[in-house]
Motif scaffolding. Structure first.
Motif, PDB file in Angstrom:
ATOM      1  N   GLY A  97      -0.166  -1.605   8.082  1.00 52.02           N
ATOM      2  CA  GLY A  97      -0.981  -2.038   6.591  1.00 52.02           C
ATOM      3  C   GLY A  97      -1.280  -0.389   5.432  1.00 52.02           C
ATOM      4  N   SER A  98      -1.885   0.477   5.556  1.00 49.21           N
ATOM      5  CA  SER A  98      -2.548   1.256   4.793  1.00 49.21           C
ATOM      6  C   SER A  98      -0.612   1.960   4.413  1.00 49.21           C
ATOM      7  CB  SER A  98      -3.028   2.308   5.238  1.00 49.21           C
ATOM      8  OG  SER A  98      -4.390   1.750   5.115  1.00 49.21           O
ATOM      9  N   LEU A  99      -0.070   2.235   4.527  1.00 49.36           N
ATOM     10  CA  LEU A  99       1.231   3.221   4.139  1.00 49.36           C
ATOM     11  C   LEU A  99       1.986   1.929   3.398  1.00 49.36           C
ATOM     12  CD1 LEU A  99       3.223   6.330   4.156  1.00 49.36           C
ATOM     13  CD2 LEU A  99       3.732   5.059   6.704  1.00 49.36           C
ATOM     14  N   GLY A 100       2.393   0.838   5.018  1.00 50.50           N
ATOM     15  CA  GLY A 100       3.072  -0.090   3.299  1.00 50.50           C
ATOM     16  C   GLY A 100       2.635  -0.672   2.065  1.00 50.50           C
ATOM     17  N   ALA A 101       1.277  -0.641   2.030  1.00 52.61           N
ATOM     18  CA  ALA A 101       0.831  -0.726   0.438  1.00 52.61           C
ATOM     19  C   ALA A 101       0.755   0.172   0.001  1.00 52.61           C
ATOM     20  CB  ALA A 101      -0.929  -1.369   0.816  1.00 52.61           C
ATOM     21  N   ALA A 102       0.834   2.017   0.577  1.00 46.16           N
ATOM     22  CA  ALA A 102       0.893   2.683  -0.309  1.00 46.16           C
ATOM     23  C   ALA A 102       2.610   2.937  -0.844  1.00 46.16           C
ATOM     24  CB  ALA A 102       0.649   3.720   0.169  1.00 46.16           C
ATOM     25  N   ILE A 103       3.151   2.647  -0.401  1.00 45.59           N
ATOM     26  CA  ILE A 103       5.014   2.274  -0.412  1.00 45.59           C
ATOM     27  C   ILE A 103       4.747   1.253  -1.587  1.00 45.59           C
ATOM     28  CG2 ILE A 103       6.861   2.121  -0.207  1.00 45.59           C
ATOM     29  CD1 ILE A 103       6.205   3.221   2.599  1.00 45.59           C
ATOM     30  N   ASP A 104       4.195  -0.037  -1.595  1.00 46.57           N
ATOM     31  CA  ASP A 104       4.413  -1.007  -2.223  1.00 46.57           C
ATOM     32  C   ASP A 104       4.215  -0.584  -3.666  1.00 46.57           C
ATOM     33  OD1 ASP A 104       6.158  -2.799  -0.783  1.00 46.57           O
ATOM     34  OD2 ASP A 104       3.769  -3.447  -0.459  1.00 46.57           O
ATOM     35  N   PHE A 105       3.116   0.084  -3.690  1.00 45.59           N
ATOM     36  CA  PHE A 105       2.134   1.117  -4.983  1.00 45.59           C
ATOM     37  C   PHE A 105       2.900   1.603  -6.012  1.00 45.59           C
ATOM     38  CE2 PHE A 105      -0.802   3.316  -7.424  1.00 45.59           C
ATOM     39  CZ  PHE A 105      -1.642   1.976  -7.809  1.00 45.59           C
ATOM     40  N   LEU A 106       3.682   2.737  -4.851  1.00 46.68           N
ATOM     41  CA  LEU A 106       4.386   3.889  -5.767  1.00 46.68           C
ATOM     42  C   LEU A 106       5.550   2.623  -6.585  1.00 46.68           C
ATOM     43  CD1 LEU A 106       4.838   6.817  -2.958  1.00 46.68           C
ATOM     44  CD2 LEU A 106       3.712   6.516  -5.094  1.00 46.68           C
ATOM     45  N   PHE A 107       6.653   1.793  -5.269  1.00 48.10           N
ATOM     46  CA  PHE A 107       8.008   1.790  -6.237  1.00 48.10           C
ATOM     47  C   PHE A 107       7.197   0.881  -7.515  1.00 48.10           C
ATOM     48  CE2 PHE A 107       9.487   1.741  -1.994  1.00 48.10           C
ATOM     49  CZ  PHE A 107      10.943   2.958  -2.362  1.00 48.10           C
TER      50      PHE A 107
END
Length: 210
Positions: free
Chosen positions: A137-147
């Motif tokens: 969850g956290s890593l996926g949200a971070a990746i979405d944030f960067l893209f």
């Protein structure tokens, strides 16, 4: 999405000490730094470079330098901070941004409570640091944030991962350019969302429970 699980006896040795519940916070922090430097070597294999001409004491030759714009290293607070020095030891010219993310321990859903990143990440290679890839969850949200900020190439460096977390990230990122670099891929998640055998809560073991 590409997944690389590091296979090196030094990494396995350091992970074994990290897993041991008797390992103290000072030792845990030191070993985390050493371990991340080893993982950073794997994570930066695809770092963008450009040719440069230099003069050695003997002759003129061609070498390589890190391309502009410089890579961006993004630790996810708070546990990701324990990985930062190990990463920048190997990549000292990188810039550093921060994402503060936490997980609701009842729903396991992530939420963002702080961020310090450039407004435009177009053409930037981003390296996300998150010790534990559990539910994703956290890593996926971070990746979405960067893209969403324009990043086109994201590499996530994790000490440990569970198969469920890897599958969740793979499903979420789709055909975007994402690489996972893992110290180890563990067995599973337990009913509380913790990695098994894992090493416990990385943030608590790095910094204490306060």
């Amino acid at each position: 999405m590409r997944v690389h699980v590091a296979d090196h006896p030094l990494i396995t040795h350091k992970l074994t000490v990290l897993r041991d519940k008797r390992t103290t916070s000072p030792v845990f922090r030191q070993l985390t730094e050493e371990l991340i430097t080893l993982l950073a070597y794997e994570a930066t294999r695809g770092v963008r470079v450009e040719e440069i001409e230099i003069d050695t004491p003997v002759t003129r030759t061609t070498g390589l330098k890190i391309s502009e714009p410089r890579p961006l290293v993004v630790p996810i607070l708070r546990a990701g901070l324990g990985m930062l020095e190990g990463m920048t030891t190997l990549l000292p010219t990188a810039e550093v941004g921060f994402l503060g993310m936490a997980r609701n321990e009842e729903t396991f859903e992530p939420y963002t409570y702080a961020e310090r990143l450039p407004d435009d990440l177009s053409d930037r290679q981003c390296f996300v640091l998150d010790p534990m890839l559990a539910t994703g969850g956290s890593l996926g949200a971070a990746i979405d944030f960067l893209f969403a900020r324009g990043a086109q190439d994201v590499t996530a460096v994790c000490i440990l991962a569970a198969p469920e977390g890897v599958a969740a990230i793979e499903k979420q990122v789709g055909d975007r350019d994402v690489t996972l670099v893992l110290g180890a891929l563990d067995e599973r998640l337990n009913e509380k969302g913790y990695i098994v055998p894992g090493l416990g809560d990385a943030g608590d073991r790095l910094y204490g429970t306060v």
